[in-house]
Design a protein around this motif. Structure first.
Motif, PDB file in Angstrom:
ATOM      1  N   UNK A   4      -6.561  13.787  -7.552  1.00  0.00           N
ATOM      2  CA  UNK A   4      -7.529  14.592  -6.828  1.00  0.00           C
ATOM      3  C   UNK A   4      -7.543  14.174  -5.371  1.00  0.00           C
ATOM      4  N   UNK A   5      -8.349  14.825  -4.607  1.00  0.00           N
ATOM      5  CA  UNK A   5      -8.464  14.511  -3.180  1.00  0.00           C
ATOM      6  C   UNK A   5      -9.873  14.004  -2.890  1.00  0.00           C
ATOM      7  N   UNK A  16      -8.229  12.392   4.298  1.00  0.00           N
ATOM      8  CA  UNK A  16      -8.205  12.916   2.943  1.00  0.00           C
ATOM      9  C   UNK A  16      -7.178  12.112   2.164  1.00  0.00           C
ATOM     10  N   UNK A  17      -7.638  11.491   1.081  1.00  0.00           N
ATOM     11  CA  UNK A  17      -6.794  10.627   0.268  1.00  0.00           C
ATOM     12  C   UNK A  17      -6.527  11.322  -1.058  1.00  0.00           C
ATOM     13  N   UNK A  24     -15.849   7.978  -6.254  1.00  0.00           N
ATOM     14  CA  UNK A  24     -16.801   6.906  -5.991  1.00  0.00           C
ATOM     15  C   UNK A  24     -16.080   5.586  -5.733  1.00  0.00           C
ATOM     16  N   UNK A  25     -15.049   5.321  -6.527  1.00  0.00           N
ATOM     17  CA  UNK A  25     -14.285   4.090  -6.369  1.00  0.00           C
ATOM     18  C   UNK A  25     -13.583   4.054  -5.013  1.00  0.00           C
ATOM     19  N   UNK A  26     -12.957   5.153  -4.646  1.00  0.00           N
ATOM     20  CA  UNK A  26     -12.245   5.210  -3.370  1.00  0.00           C
ATOM     21  C   UNK A  26     -13.229   5.066  -2.206  1.00  0.00           C
ATOM     22  N   UNK A  27     -14.382   5.647  -2.333  1.00  0.00           N
ATOM     23  CA  UNK A  27     -15.400   5.508  -1.281  1.00  0.00           C
ATOM     24  C   UNK A  27     -15.905   4.061  -1.185  1.00  0.00           C
TER      25      UNK A  27
END
Length: 100
Positions: A4-5, A16-17, A24-27
């Motif tokens: 996902x992005x 945009x990753x 939530x984890x990426x944030x």
């Protein structure tokens, strides 16, 4: 899980990753990185790229040290298990192997 992005704001830049991890984890990762950069900037490093690079090096150092500690601990456990097996073999020579 499908990739996902996740849109992030990091050091004033919008990124945009694309990832399979939860948003939530990426944030949380981005927030941790930004926190480390903020610490460096408040310590006097004003260049954003320099502070980002130093934060990345610091976090990488932590990762490497944790890996080394884990490897050392794994070796310690293997050594202790071998010693226990040796002691058991001396205490009960000729005991049938497990499952026999």
């Amino acid at each position: 899980m499908a990739a996902g992005r996740v849109e992030l704001s990091l050091l004033g830049q919008t990124l945009t990753v694309r990832t399979e991890a939860s948003p939530e984890y990426v944030r949380r990762l981005a927030a941790y990185l930004e926190e480390r950069v903020t610490e460096l900037r408040s310590a006097g490093i004003k260049d954003p790229l320099a502070s980002l690079t130093l934060a990345a090096l610091d976090i990488t150092d932590e990762l490497f040290r944790i890996r080394e500690d884990k490897t050392r601990q794994d070796g310690d456990v293997d050594t202790r298990l071998s010693a226990l097996v040796e002691m058991l073999d001396r205490l009960a020579p000729g005991a049938p192997p497990p499952g026999a």
